[in-house]
Write an enzyme that holds these catalytic residues in place. Sequence first.
Site, short mmCIF file in Angstrom:
data_model
loop_
_atom_site.label_atom_id
_atom_site.label_comp_id
_atom_site.label_asym_id
_atom_site.label_seq_id
_atom_site.Cartn_x
_atom_site.Cartn_y
_atom_site.Cartn_z
N SER A 1 -27.67 -55.12 0.21
CA SER A 1 -26.72 -55.19 1.34
C SER A 1 -26.36 -56.51 1.65
O SER A 1 -25.49 -57.11 1.97
CB SER A 1 -26.64 -54.43 2.46
OG SER A 1 -28.07 -54.64 2.91
N HIS B 1 -23.32 -49.35 -1.16
CA HIS B 1 -22.61 -50.41 -1.78
C HIS B 1 -22.01 -50.49 -3.04
O HIS B 1 -21.46 -51.07 -3.75
CB HIS B 1 -23.08 -51.71 -1.33
CG HIS B 1 -23.38 -52.34 0.09
ND1 HIS B 1 -22.16 -52.71 0.92
CD2 HIS B 1 -24.44 -52.10 0.53
CE1 HIS B 1 -22.97 -52.93 2.21
NE2 HIS B 1 -24.07 -52.27 1.99
N LYS C 1 -18.22 -47.38 3.72
CA LYS C 1 -17.75 -48.61 3.14
C LYS C 1 -16.64 -48.42 2.17
O LYS C 1 -15.60 -48.53 2.48
CB LYS C 1 -19.18 -49.11 2.46
CG LYS C 1 -20.15 -49.54 3.50
CD LYS C 1 -21.70 -49.70 3.28
CE LYS C 1 -22.23 -50.34 4.81
NZ LYS C 1 -23.64 -49.80 4.91
C1 LIG Z 1 -24.60 -49.42 5.74
C2 LIG Z 1 -25.84 -49.03 5.06
C3 LIG Z 1 -26.37 -48.01 5.58
C4 LIG Z 1 -26.14 -47.12 6.80
O1 LIG Z 1 -25.16 -46.36 6.64
P1 LIG Z 1 -24.37 -46.14 7.93
O2 LIG Z 1 -23.32 -45.11 7.44
O3 LIG Z 1 -23.34 -47.33 8.16
O4 LIG Z 1 -25.15 -45.67 8.91
C5 LIG Z 1 -27.33 -47.58 4.68
N1 LIG Z 1 -27.80 -48.30 3.48
C6 LIG Z 1 -27.24 -49.47 3.24
C7 LIG Z 1 -27.82 -49.88 2.04
C8 LIG Z 1 -26.13 -49.70 3.85
O5 LIG Z 1 -25.60 -50.89 3.59
#
Ligand SMILES: *Cc1c(COP(=O)(O)O)cnc(C)c1O
Length: 391
Positions: free
Chosen positions: A185, A213, A245
């Site tokens: 990330s 992602h 996302k």
């Molecule tokens: C954003 C993210 C999460 C958390 O997801 P949310 O739905 O925002 O709680 C978990 N793992 C990764 C790699 C992320 O980028």
Amino acid sequence: MQTAPYSLLDQALIPALKKRQEESLYRVRKVLASPQGIVVQIDGESYLSYCSNDYLGLANHPHVVAAFQRAAGVYGVGSGAAHLISGHNAAHQALEEELAEFTDRPRALLFCSGYMANLGTISALLNRSDAVFEDRLNHASLLDAGRHSGARFQRYPHLDIHSLTKRLTASQARRKLIVTDSVFSMDGDIAPLAALAECAKQHNAWLMVDDAHGLGVLGHHGGGSSEHYSLSVNEVPILMATLGKAFGVYGAFVAGSKALIETLIQQARTYIYTTALPPAIAEASRASLRIVKAEQWRRDKLTNRITQFRNGAQQLGFELLASSTPIQALIVGDNQQALSISQRLFEQGFLVSAIRSPTVPKGTARLRITLSAIHTEQQVNQLLSALESFS
Ligand SMILES: *Cc1c(COP(=O)(O)O)cnc(C)c1O
């Protein structure tokens, strides 16, 4: 902040806050007065945004918004209860079935967020007799989940399968779980999932991939890292991804075998002891899924913007991490320096986040630039021009 005399609580908290401020680690929030998008409104001004994870431009897509509104008309707003009580709605059920099909897994299970999915899943699968092996740069929710599970927790150097292999060989644990981000990330690079799957197989370990992602972005149909690498449920038995996302909505899911999903329904505490997502959120995600599958042009356009940005930034002499994904990190090094560049870009009308330790290792503070299918070529050029003075 209120003036003295401080309460006992505040007396304890304030020095730590001051220290954070001195170390350029103090975090503040910007208040958006507009929908998520490329141009956002903050304090009456417009900014070009390069920091959301809305990679395909779906967070404010009219079909997604309409599906949400329609579903609120049909199902109301609140889900009213946890899934196991009376909160599991036809919209949730339909979305789970569609996500299972989309990821080519037998079943999928919705969670309220990615953080909760990771915490609940790893804790449901492991206990003190087990061991969990995580890439050092895994998302905080995975690291927290590994620690929280009570299993022996080991972090291996980023992408270092050799080190992972040594650790697996030495482990006497009952269950061994390897956990990795697919797309990291903060760096944007992609884990060697086929090699990790092979490594897991050789050591009787399980592989869990967090595709937060990757889903929607990677693969010819947006099916994410498992589509990109053609990895079946046998190779990646535990696949997790989020809907906040590239899908532009909210929530997350875990996909895998029937036994995995049934185990999580019985045992994942962050699934059992929380109110289900509003059904309208599930319907909005279903609308997103249809767009993700149908509109390959979004991924093509995103790829063009990524290439354009990388070429431009390299010409300006920036140190870029190797990344073919929408996450592009310009390494600055020092926390204060990263923050100051981000602030100066903000003054020029650009929203670019400075990522500092402890989110990333000390000395690797960076600008984290994220690109979206709905950025225009001209907008990316505008950012490159603004970056020129910092190169
Ligand atoms: C954003 C993210 C999460 C958390 O997801 P949310 O739905 O925002 O709680 C978990 N793992 C990764 C790699 C992320 O980028």
